[in-house]
Design a protein around this motif. Structure first.
Motif, short mmCIF file in Angstrom:
data_model
loop_
_atom_site.label_atom_id
_atom_site.label_comp_id
_atom_site.label_asym_id
_atom_site.label_seq_id
_atom_site.Cartn_x
_atom_site.Cartn_y
_atom_site.Cartn_z
N ALA A 135 0.85 -1.20 0.00
CA ALA A 135 0.00 0.00 0.00
C ALA A 135 0.88 1.24 0.00
O ALA A 135 2.02 1.20 0.45
N SER A 136 0.33 2.32 -0.51
CA SER A 136 1.00 3.61 -0.43
C SER A 136 0.92 4.12 1.01
O SER A 136 0.17 3.57 1.82
N PRO A 137 1.66 5.19 1.34
CA PRO A 137 1.57 5.74 2.70
C PRO A 137 0.29 6.53 2.96
O PRO A 137 0.08 7.03 4.07
N ALA A 138 -0.59 6.65 1.94
CA ALA A 138 -1.83 7.43 2.11
C ALA A 138 -2.70 6.82 3.22
O ALA A 138 -2.79 5.60 3.33
N LYS A 139 -3.32 7.69 3.99
CA LYS A 139 -4.10 7.25 5.17
C LYS A 139 -5.15 6.21 4.80
O LYS A 139 -5.33 5.20 5.48
N GLN A 140 -5.88 6.45 3.68
CA GLN A 140 -6.96 5.52 3.33
C GLN A 140 -6.43 4.15 2.92
O GLN A 140 -7.08 3.13 3.15
N ASP A 141 -5.21 4.11 2.35
CA ASP A 141 -4.61 2.83 1.95
C ASP A 141 -4.14 2.04 3.16
O ASP A 141 -4.30 0.82 3.23
N LEU A 142 -3.53 2.75 4.13
CA LEU A 142 -3.11 2.09 5.37
C LEU A 142 -4.31 1.52 6.09
O LEU A 142 -4.27 0.39 6.61
N GLN A 143 -5.41 2.28 6.11
CA GLN A 143 -6.63 1.83 6.78
C GLN A 143 -7.23 0.62 6.08
O GLN A 143 -7.71 -0.32 6.72
N LEU A 144 -7.20 0.64 4.75
CA LEU A 144 -7.76 -0.47 3.97
C LEU A 144 -7.02 -1.77 4.31
O LEU A 144 -7.65 -2.81 4.56
N ASN A 145 -5.68 -1.73 4.34
CA ASN A 145 -4.92 -2.93 4.67
C ASN A 145 -5.21 -3.38 6.10
O ASN A 145 -5.33 -4.58 6.38
N HIS A 146 -5.33 -2.43 7.01
CA HIS A 146 -5.67 -2.74 8.40
C HIS A 146 -7.03 -3.45 8.48
O HIS A 146 -7.20 -4.44 9.19
N ASP A 147 -7.98 -2.95 7.71
CA ASP A 147 -9.33 -3.54 7.72
C ASP A 147 -9.32 -4.96 7.15
O ASP A 147 -10.02 -5.85 7.66
N ILE A 148 -8.53 -5.18 6.11
CA ILE A 148 -8.42 -6.53 5.53
C ILE A 148 -7.79 -7.48 6.55
O ILE A 148 -8.28 -8.59 6.77
N LEU A 149 -6.70 -7.04 7.18
CA LEU A 149 -6.02 -7.88 8.16
C LEU A 149 -6.93 -8.25 9.34
O LEU A 149 -6.86 -9.36 9.86
N SER A 150 -7.79 -7.31 9.72
CA SER A 150 -8.67 -7.55 10.88
C SER A 150 -9.70 -8.65 10.60
O SER A 150 -10.27 -9.22 11.54
N LEU A 151 -9.95 -8.95 9.33
CA LEU A 151 -10.93 -9.98 8.97
C LEU A 151 -10.32 -11.38 8.92
O LEU A 151 -11.04 -12.37 8.84
N LEU A 152 -8.99 -11.48 8.95
CA LEU A 152 -8.33 -12.77 8.74
C LEU A 152 -8.26 -13.60 10.03
O LEU A 152 -8.08 -13.05 11.12
N ASP A 153 -8.36 -14.93 9.88
CA ASP A 153 -8.14 -15.83 11.01
C ASP A 153 -6.68 -15.72 11.46
O ASP A 153 -5.80 -15.37 10.67
N GLU A 154 -6.43 -16.08 12.71
CA GLU A 154 -5.09 -15.94 13.27
C GLU A 154 -4.05 -16.75 12.49
O GLU A 154 -2.95 -16.27 12.22
N GLU A 155 -4.41 -17.97 12.08
CA GLU A 155 -3.47 -18.82 11.35
C GLU A 155 -3.13 -18.22 9.98
O GLU A 155 -1.98 -18.27 9.54
#
Length: 380
Positions: A231-251
């Protein structure tokens, strides 16, 4: 067709005052201009922070940066720096400002002329283009649906060829920036074959739904691949990656490396060169992946791939892509489009505004992407 020109410029200025992807797609034009004028000195004018795609480009002797909104003092300094220094300016964007820079800088100009986004010329665009045509020795009209952007740029050289078809008779290649080493921390985390995913476009209407990314990353992790989120350093891109990661199972999460905002463009190039596959939306990093010869799958919605699909390196001809096809593969590039008779509309999503969704992307199922992944992995 204008008369063939025998102009042999000694100093040439390329002007691309837009985003980093727009800079990258000028590189075939630069390479072809070098074939025409092997002894000329080439300079490049663009916006600050948007020129990393040219890092290490062997053809460019000097890069000139300007703000995207310069004040009077900066304009004055730039005009003094540019004034009549060049024999030829190649204006690769249809903006008034780009043409003014070309007018100030060079004795001769060739340039791109914009038009109505739906491909229809109207009186207003004709009036806006009249002065640009007047100051140019040759112009090329934008065609947002049936002319590829790289073809559009290359056509700026038509006037210098007795037979313009020669422009497209050899393999055409996009030149990526030279690579830079990854940080030891990121390099140390890469312990097995990896897939790079870049989910964040510049505007929301080019986004694919979060749940679809979750499905895809889970599939890749279970398939035994590490997934590198870019992702780029843009705030919305950082947030998007954070949101995707939050949906993933721990494994699954253990298989994912988040490089959001941590890589320069040349470092992103190094990461892409080592990947077994890249998956992304319609954005500049997708063009970089293609330029690095990485097998690339890209998800297109409103944008016509026939205008801005990532160029398959080594392609010979003017048009690699069809306007509409649920799946099309040329070289190592696969473009997937969502369903709908309106696809591609070239609007800003269904509501025709930057924060809109695009139903065609919402309805592009992860199963279609997984099918494309399996094909790529079998063939590589």
């Amino acid at each position: 067709m204008s008369n063939f020109s025998t102009l042999k410029p000694k100093k040439v200025l390329f002007i691309a005052t837009r985003q980093i992807g727009d800079v990258l797609v000028t590189t075939p034009l630069i390479s072809k201009a070098r074939e025409l004028w092997p002894d000329a000195e080439f300079h490049f004018l663009g916006y600050k922070g948007k020129l990393d795609m040219l890092k290490g480009n062997p053809e460019i002797a000097q890069v000139i940066e300007t703000s995207d909104r310069p004040g009077f003092g900066e304009y004055l300094a730039l005009f003094n720096k540019l004034f009549q220094r060049y024999d030829l300016a190649l204006v690769t964007q249809p903006s008034d400002r780009a043409y003014l820079y070309g007018l100030v800088a060079a004795f001769h100009r060739v340039g791109i002329l914009g038009g109505h986004p739906q491909g229809m010329a109207n009186d207003k665009s004709k009036q806006q283009n009249a002065w640009k045509k007047f100051i140019s020795m040759y112009t090329v009209d934008v065609d947002y649906f049936s002319q590829h952007v790289i073809t559009e740029k290359l056509r700026l050289l038509e006037v210098f060829f007795r037979n313009p078809s020669e422009l497209f008779s050899k393999p055409i290649t996009v030149t990526p920036p030279i690579g830079e080493p990854l940080t030891p921390i990121i390099a140390g985390e890469l312990t097995q074959p990896y897939v790079v995913i870049h989910p964040g476009p510049l505007t929301a209407y080019k986004r694919w739904p979060l749940a679809h990314w979750q499905h895809l990353i889970t599939y890749l992790a279970k398939r035994g691949y590490q997934v590198v989120l870019s992702a780029s350093p843009a705030k919305q891109d950082l947030q998007l990656n954070h949101d995707i990661l939050s949906l993933l199972d721990e494994e699954v999460r253990k298989q994912v490396i988040n490089t959001a905002g941590k890589l320069s463009i040349p470092q992103a190039g190094s990461l892409l060169r080592g990947a077994v596959l890249y998956i992304g939306v319609d954005t500049s990093i997708t063009h970089l992946a293609a330029a690095c010869n990485t097998p690339t799958i890209t998800l297109f919605g409103a944008t016509p791939p026939s205008n801005f699909g990532p160029w398959p390196n080594g392609f010979i001809g003017k048009q690699p892509y069809q306007l509409r096809a649920r799946s099309q593969t040329v070289g190592n590039i696969t473009i997937l489009q969502g369903p709908g008779e309106c696809v591609p509309c070239r609007k800003a999503g269904c509501l025709d505004r930057a924060d809109s969704n695009s139903e065609c992307l919402d309805l592009l199922e992860p199963a279609q992407v997984i099918e494309a992944i399996e094909t790529v992995l079998v063939n590589n």
